[in-house]
Design a protein around this motif. Structure first.
Motif, PDB file in Angstrom:
ATOM      1  N   GLY A  84     -10.332  -7.735  -2.899  1.00  0.00           N
ATOM      2  CA  GLY A  84      -9.808  -6.991  -1.758  1.00  0.00           C
ATOM      3  C   GLY A  84      -9.473  -5.557  -2.113  1.00  0.00           C
ATOM      4  N   ARG A  85      -9.586  -4.679  -1.135  1.00  0.00           N
ATOM      5  CA  ARG A  85      -9.248  -3.266  -1.336  1.00  0.00           C
ATOM      6  C   ARG A  85      -8.027  -2.918  -0.495  1.00  0.00           C
ATOM      7  NH1 ARG A  85     -14.693  -3.718  -1.738  1.00  0.00           N
ATOM      8  NH2 ARG A  85     -15.665  -2.686  -3.520  1.00  0.00           N
ATOM      9  N   ARG A  86      -7.032  -2.349  -1.128  1.00  0.00           N
ATOM     10  CA  ARG A  86      -5.771  -2.034  -0.452  1.00  0.00           C
ATOM     11  C   ARG A  86      -6.018  -1.067   0.708  1.00  0.00           C
ATOM     12  NH1 ARG A  86      -1.738  -3.922  -3.822  1.00  0.00           N
ATOM     13  NH2 ARG A  86      -2.368  -4.185  -6.012  1.00  0.00           N
ATOM     14  N   GLY A  87      -5.355  -1.375   1.835  1.00  0.00           N
ATOM     15  CA  GLY A  87      -5.464  -0.508   2.991  1.00  0.00           C
ATOM     16  C   GLY A  87      -6.659  -0.768   3.869  1.00  0.00           C
ATOM     17  N   GLU A  88      -7.592  -1.612   3.432  1.00  0.00           N
ATOM     18  CA  GLU A  88      -8.778  -1.900   4.240  1.00  0.00           C
ATOM     19  C   GLU A  88      -8.462  -2.994   5.257  1.00  0.00           C
ATOM     20  OE1 GLU A  88     -13.557  -2.898   3.587  1.00  0.00           O
ATOM     21  OE2 GLU A  88     -12.299  -2.182   1.924  1.00  0.00           O
ATOM     22  N   ASP A  89      -8.963  -2.840   6.463  1.00  0.00           N
ATOM     23  CA  ASP A  89      -8.694  -3.782   7.557  1.00  0.00           C
ATOM     24  C   ASP A  89      -9.759  -4.875   7.553  1.00  0.00           C
ATOM     25  OD1 ASP A  89      -7.950  -5.113   9.806  1.00  0.00           O
ATOM     26  OD2 ASP A  89      -8.399  -3.496  11.213  1.00  0.00           O
ATOM     27  N   TYR A  90      -9.320  -6.125   7.332  1.00  0.00           N
ATOM     28  CA  TYR A  90     -10.244  -7.258   7.308  1.00  0.00           C
ATOM     29  C   TYR A  90     -10.062  -8.178   8.513  1.00  0.00           C
ATOM     30  CZ  TYR A  90     -10.880  -5.886   2.416  1.00  0.00           C
ATOM     31  OH  TYR A  90     -11.161  -5.187   1.263  1.00  0.00           O
ATOM     32  N   VAL A  95     -15.031 -11.316   1.195  1.00  0.00           N
ATOM     33  CA  VAL A  95     -13.946 -10.681   0.445  1.00  0.00           C
ATOM     34  C   VAL A  95     -12.857 -11.705   0.161  1.00  0.00           C
ATOM     35  CG1 VAL A  95     -12.215  -8.842   0.446  1.00  0.00           C
ATOM     36  CG2 VAL A  95     -14.420  -8.485   1.600  1.00  0.00           C
ATOM     37  N   ARG A 114     -21.179 -10.251   3.999  1.00  0.00           N
ATOM     38  CA  ARG A 114     -20.145  -9.720   3.124  1.00  0.00           C
ATOM     39  C   ARG A 114     -19.000 -10.709   3.070  1.00  0.00           C
ATOM     40  NH1 ARG A 114     -15.920  -4.700   4.034  1.00  0.00           N
ATOM     41  NH2 ARG A 114     -15.281  -4.490   1.848  1.00  0.00           N
ATOM     42  N   VAL A 165      -9.457 -11.869   0.093  1.00  0.00           N
ATOM     43  CA  VAL A 165      -8.476 -10.905   0.605  1.00  0.00           C
ATOM     44  C   VAL A 165      -7.138 -10.929  -0.118  1.00  0.00           C
ATOM     45  CG1 VAL A 165      -9.405 -10.623   2.920  1.00  0.00           C
ATOM     46  CG2 VAL A 165      -7.951 -12.576   2.437  1.00  0.00           C
ATOM     47  N   GLU A 205     -16.293 -10.251  -3.084  1.00  0.00           N
ATOM     48  CA  GLU A 205     -15.649  -9.033  -3.559  1.00  0.00           C
ATOM     49  C   GLU A 205     -14.131  -9.233  -3.663  1.00  0.00           C
ATOM     50  OE1 GLU A 205     -16.443  -5.923  -0.801  1.00  0.00           O
ATOM     51  OE2 GLU A 205     -18.527  -6.554  -0.453  1.00  0.00           O
ATOM     52  N   ASP A 222       0.852  -1.185   0.000  1.00  0.00           N
ATOM     53  CA  ASP A 222       0.000   0.000   0.000  1.00  0.00           C
ATOM     54  C   ASP A 222       0.890   1.239   0.000  1.00  0.00           C
ATOM     55  OD1 ASP A 222      -1.893   1.936   0.246  1.00  0.00           O
ATOM     56  OD2 ASP A 222      -2.647   1.309   2.212  1.00  0.00           O
TER      57      ASP A 222
END
Length: 287
Positions: free
Chosen positions: A192-198, A169, A167, A171, A190, A108
């Motif tokens: 994964g989205r960079r920087g999102e906390d899973y 993801v 939901r 990851v 979905e 990121d």
């Protein structure tokens, strides 16, 4: 010693013990062991150095890579087992990643932490990526259980962690990658989205139905990172590629594999293995 103040006497005794033990254990003992080894095991005592064309080319006890300047495998050579330390004796060791390490940390560029900016592939993704690369090199399927077709860990984060999912993801597949499965328990998956906390999600590794063709030692590093051997199965997998690159009959290459295969230690410990450096040198002698 009797003339010294009483508080200093133990310190002087400690210094004397240190000096004596340093001479004995740091000097005399290593010299004795080295001398005995050179008499009883003259080849191994010197590091088992392998020479070819009048120069040192490696050690029979330490692995090495057989890649070009671009880092790609040289097709005419058998490839070694992966190494977590780059086959460096001073960096000997494993990655210290365990079977539960399945979630990647994608790079990121916006992150404040340097480690987060750089990112880190999980052990599962490292295995998946290696299997995919070996499969492409050898012309076989690199598919593996718990791996996606694009060579990362097939891992979902399911929300909420308990109860019916709302939901899901994938990851290890940052957007815009297409998730390896479209849905999980009726919920769309979905990317994964960079920087999102899973971290709050439940981790689900998806096994799939792939059958691994690439042997385990082709995708996992040894505990020392210095293993000079590969399994017979991995050598057999590479034989057609090496034979084709050298214009040799594959039966001749397989005969050399058998000639450089070491059996089980004491006849029952471990598995037969092939010394990669010695096998590649034998191939170079085939004119």
């Amino acid at each position: 010693m009797e003339r010294l103040p009483k508080p200093l006497r133990p310190h002087l005794a400690a210094v004397r013990v240190l000096a004596v033990l340093t001479v004995i254990l740091g000097g005399l003992y290593p010299l004795l062991v080295t001398g005995v080894a050179r008499v009883l095991l003259p080849h191994r005592a010197g590091g088992s150095i392998v020479r070819a064309d009048g120069r040192d080319v490696g050690s029979a006890l330490i692995g090495q890579s057989f890649t070009g300047r671009d880092g790609a495998p040289v097709r005419k050579y058998f490839q070694s087992r992966p190494s977590a330390g780059g086959y460096d004796p001073l960096a000997s060791g494993a990655s210290n990643l365990g079977p539960q390490d399945v979630v990647d940390l994608p790079p990121d560029p916006r992150a404040a932490d340097q480690a987060a900016r750089k990112g880190r592939a999980s052990l599962l993704t490292q295995v998946c990526a290696r299997s995919k690369a070996v499969g492409e090199l050898e012309g076989v399927s690199g598919a593996r259980p718990y791996c996606t077709p694009d060579g990362v860990g097939a891992v979902l984060k399911v929300f909420p962690a308990v109860g019916a999912p709302t939901r899901v993801v994938s990851v290890n597949q940052p957007c815009p990658a297409a998730p390896f499965v479209a849905a999980y328990q009726g919920v769309r998956v979905e990317c994964g989205r960079r920087g999102e906390d899973y971290s709050a999600g439940r981790t689900v590794a998806v096994r799939g139905d792939a059958h691994a063709v690439v042997p385990p030692d082709a995708v996992t590093a040894s505990g020392s990172g210095l293993d000079p051997h590969i399994s017979v199965a991995y050598a057999e997998l590479q034989a057609p590629r090496v034979a084709g690159a050298r214009g040799l009959d594959v039966r001749r290459v397989r005969a050399l594999v058998r000639a450089h295969t070491t059996g089980r230690a004491l006849g029952f410990m471990g598995e037969p293995v092939v010394n990669v450096l010695e096998l590649n040198l034998a191939l170079d002698r085939e004119r």
